[in-house]
Motif scaffolding. Structure first.
Motif, mmCIF file in Angstrom:
data_model
loop_
_atom_site.group_PDB
_atom_site.id
_atom_site.type_symbol
_atom_site.label_atom_id
_atom_site.label_comp_id
_atom_site.label_asym_id
_atom_site.label_seq_id
_atom_site.Cartn_x
_atom_site.Cartn_y
_atom_site.Cartn_z
ATOM 1 N N MET A 1 74.756 29.720 26.622
ATOM 2 C CA MET A 1 73.641 29.802 25.634
ATOM 3 C C MET A 1 73.540 31.109 25.118
ATOM 4 S SD MET A 1 70.461 27.598 27.062
ATOM 5 C CE MET A 1 70.671 28.134 28.977
ATOM 6 N N ILE A 2 73.856 32.129 25.894
ATOM 7 C CA ILE A 2 73.797 33.507 25.425
ATOM 8 C C ILE A 2 75.196 33.787 24.516
ATOM 9 C CG2 ILE A 2 74.153 35.875 26.193
ATOM 10 C CD1 ILE A 2 72.727 35.371 28.931
ATOM 11 N N GLY A 3 76.202 33.267 24.684
ATOM 12 C CA GLY A 3 77.386 33.430 24.103
ATOM 13 C C GLY A 3 77.337 32.565 22.672
ATOM 14 N N PHE A 4 76.482 31.424 22.632
ATOM 15 C CA PHE A 4 76.209 30.614 21.327
ATOM 16 C C PHE A 4 75.428 31.387 20.589
ATOM 17 C CE2 PHE A 4 74.002 27.425 19.047
ATOM 18 C CZ PHE A 4 75.233 26.669 18.373
ATOM 19 N N ILE A 5 74.308 31.875 21.078
ATOM 20 C CA ILE A 5 73.422 32.625 20.252
ATOM 21 C C ILE A 5 74.097 33.787 19.792
ATOM 22 C CG2 ILE A 5 71.192 33.969 20.206
ATOM 23 C CD1 ILE A 5 70.751 30.933 20.200
ATOM 24 N N ALA A 6 74.720 34.585 20.512
ATOM 25 C CA ALA A 6 75.344 35.815 20.157
ATOM 26 C C ALA A 6 76.476 35.557 19.074
ATOM 27 C CB ALA A 6 76.256 36.341 21.136
ATOM 28 N N TYR A 7 77.137 34.253 18.909
ATOM 29 C CA TYR A 7 77.969 33.924 17.754
ATOM 30 C C TYR A 7 77.314 33.676 16.681
ATOM 31 C CZ TYR A 7 81.228 31.515 14.909
ATOM 32 O OH TYR A 7 81.919 31.191 13.568
ATOM 33 N N VAL A 8 76.337 32.887 16.756
ATOM 34 C CA VAL A 8 75.385 32.574 15.520
ATOM 35 C C VAL A 8 74.774 34.007 14.985
ATOM 36 C CG1 VAL A 8 73.169 31.336 14.750
ATOM 37 C CG2 VAL A 8 74.796 30.281 16.591
ATOM 38 N N LEU A 9 74.426 34.622 15.765
ATOM 39 C CA LEU A 9 74.011 36.006 15.013
ATOM 40 C C LEU A 9 75.025 36.532 14.485
ATOM 41 C CD1 LEU A 9 71.385 37.315 18.020
ATOM 42 C CD2 LEU A 9 70.860 36.341 15.530
ATOM 43 N N TRP A 10 76.351 36.615 14.991
ATOM 44 C CA TRP A 10 77.415 37.451 14.431
ATOM 45 C C TRP A 10 77.749 36.626 13.015
ATOM 46 C CZ3 TRP A 10 79.981 41.567 15.676
ATOM 47 C CH2 TRP A 10 81.212 41.710 15.182
ATOM 48 N N ASP A 11 77.797 35.376 13.372
ATOM 49 C CA ASP A 11 77.874 34.619 11.826
ATOM 50 C C ASP A 11 77.008 34.815 10.843
ATOM 51 O OD1 ASP A 11 79.794 32.259 11.037
ATOM 52 O OD2 ASP A 11 78.008 31.455 10.684
ATOM 53 N N LEU A 12 75.837 34.829 11.103
ATOM 54 C CA LEU A 12 74.759 35.169 10.257
ATOM 55 C C LEU A 12 75.004 36.654 9.413
ATOM 56 C CD1 LEU A 12 71.705 33.521 11.683
ATOM 57 C CD2 LEU A 12 72.834 32.676 9.818
ATOM 58 N N ALA A 13 75.381 37.412 10.332
ATOM 59 C CA ALA A 13 75.643 39.039 9.956
ATOM 60 C C ALA A 13 76.749 39.128 9.026
ATOM 61 C CB ALA A 13 75.863 39.799 11.020
ATOM 62 N N GLY A 14 77.351 37.895 8.581
ATOM 63 C CA GLY A 14 78.688 37.967 7.666
ATOM 64 C C GLY A 14 80.103 37.789 8.421
ATOM 65 N N TYR A 15 79.952 38.016 9.582
ATOM 66 C CA TYR A 15 81.491 37.875 10.321
ATOM 67 C C TYR A 15 81.684 36.499 10.803
ATOM 68 C CZ TYR A 15 80.489 42.828 10.375
ATOM 69 O OH TYR A 15 79.906 44.237 10.132
ATOM 70 N N SER A 16 81.835 35.601 9.871
ATOM 71 C CA SER A 16 82.307 34.208 10.245
ATOM 72 C C SER A 16 83.805 33.971 10.559
ATOM 73 C CB SER A 16 81.867 33.221 8.963
ATOM 74 O OG SER A 16 82.085 31.931 9.547
#
Length: 67
Positions: free
Chosen positions: A41-56
């Motif tokens: 869950m921590i990894g998934f949330i970290a990826y979503v935040l990374w994706d929303l920051a523009g680094y998709s």
């Protein structure tokens, strides 16, 4: 204040094997599944935040596949 034994919680939540559910135990234990889920869950949330920051990463890979 009156206490009723049927509603009092135990001091430590126990799993089927009688060990604390939050204990960090190595191996194939019920506790390992709980920790695996928490870290996923921590990894998934970290990826979503990374994706929303523009680094998709997914968008970049799909862009390469499309062209």
């Amino acid at each position: 204040m009156e206490t009723r034994p049927s509603t009092d919680l135990p001091p430590v939540a126990r799993e089927y094997n009688g060990v604390d559910r939050n204990a960090f135990l190595f191996g194939w234990t019920p506790q390992a599944e709980i920790w695996n889920g928490r870290l996923a869950m921590i990894g998934f949330i970290a990826y979503v935040l990374w994706d929303l920051a523009g680094y998709s990463v997914v968008r970049d890979v799909l862009h390469l596949v499309r062209y």
